[in-house]
Design an enzyme around this catalytic site. Structure first.
Site, PDB file in Angstrom:
ATOM      1  N   ASP A  10     -40.274 -39.025  44.118  1.00 29.30           N
ATOM      2  CA  ASP A  10     -39.438 -38.140  43.327  1.00 29.30           C
ATOM      3  C   ASP A  10     -40.254 -37.845  42.067  1.00 29.30           C
ATOM      4  OD1 ASP A  10     -37.047 -36.831  42.340  1.00 29.30           O
ATOM      5  OD2 ASP A  10     -36.756 -38.599  41.067  1.00 29.30           O
ATOM      6  N   ASP A  60     -38.938 -36.370  38.451  1.00 29.27           N
ATOM      7  CA  ASP A  60     -38.317 -36.718  37.172  1.00 29.27           C
ATOM      8  C   ASP A  60     -37.776 -38.142  37.203  1.00 29.27           C
ATOM      9  OD1 ASP A  60     -38.828 -34.120  36.237  1.00 29.27           O
ATOM     10  OD2 ASP A  60     -36.949 -33.375  37.072  1.00 29.27           O
TER      11      ASP A  60
END
Length: 177
Positions: A8, A10
């Site tokens: 992922d 952020d």
């Protein structure tokens, strides 16, 4: 067969904000994350990113600005950089299969590299990351950086058998031992 890891963005690679990361200047790496990616690359791993980016649909930033953020990431990583970045600009209400926990971005990664992600690692900081990893029969790893602490505080049963690390750097330390 080459090892691949899906990250992922952020909260895992860069600092997250509930107000959204809206520019390359606001895009700041989590301590140790760039070095962790560099170590994975040096060890021969493919590194792919799957990231929800609803800020585009919300009008907070453009695809061009997102591209500038990703160019900053690639420049910091150096070398051949990250191998693939998939993003979903949609909102939850759009019900897009590409938005996590939908599996569209992971399917795109499989198609790009002509491989199955089954059994591979996905590192994230939210329940959506864990859910999409499990939907693709991957091994989810949760980091405490970003929204990770908040995710752990939810005490959702889906987290019962999920490995938890401080941050991406700690994940990579364990993987490359």
């Amino acid at each position: 067969m080459q090892n691949i890891i899906v990250l992922d963005r952020d909260g895992v690679i860069n600092e997250d904000s509930d107000a959204y990361i809206k520019s390359a200047d606001e895009w700041l790496p989590v301590a140790g994350s760039i070095e962790a990616i560099q170590r994975l690359k040096a060890a021969g791993w493919l590194v792919a990113i799957a990231t929800n980016q609803s800020g585009i649909q919300r009008g907070y930033y453009s695809r061009q600005i997102l591209s500038e953020m990703h160019q900053k990431l690639q420049n910091l990583v150096g070398g051949s950089g990250v191998d693939w970045i998939s993003y979903s600009p949609y909102l939850t209400k759009d019900n897009s299969p590409s938005r996590k926990p939908g599996t569209g971005m992971l399917t795109a990664i499989e198609q790009r590299f002509d491989l199955s992600l089954m059994g591979c690692i996905l590192v994230g900081d939210t329940l959506a990351d864990v859910k999409v990893a499990l939907a693709k029969q991957m091994r989810p790893i949760l980091v405490k950086s970003g929204k990770g602490q908040r995710t752990l505080a939810s005490q959702d049963a889906i987290l019962d058998n999920v490995a938890v690390y401080e941050n991406l750097q700690a994940v990579v330390e364990a993987l490359l031992k």
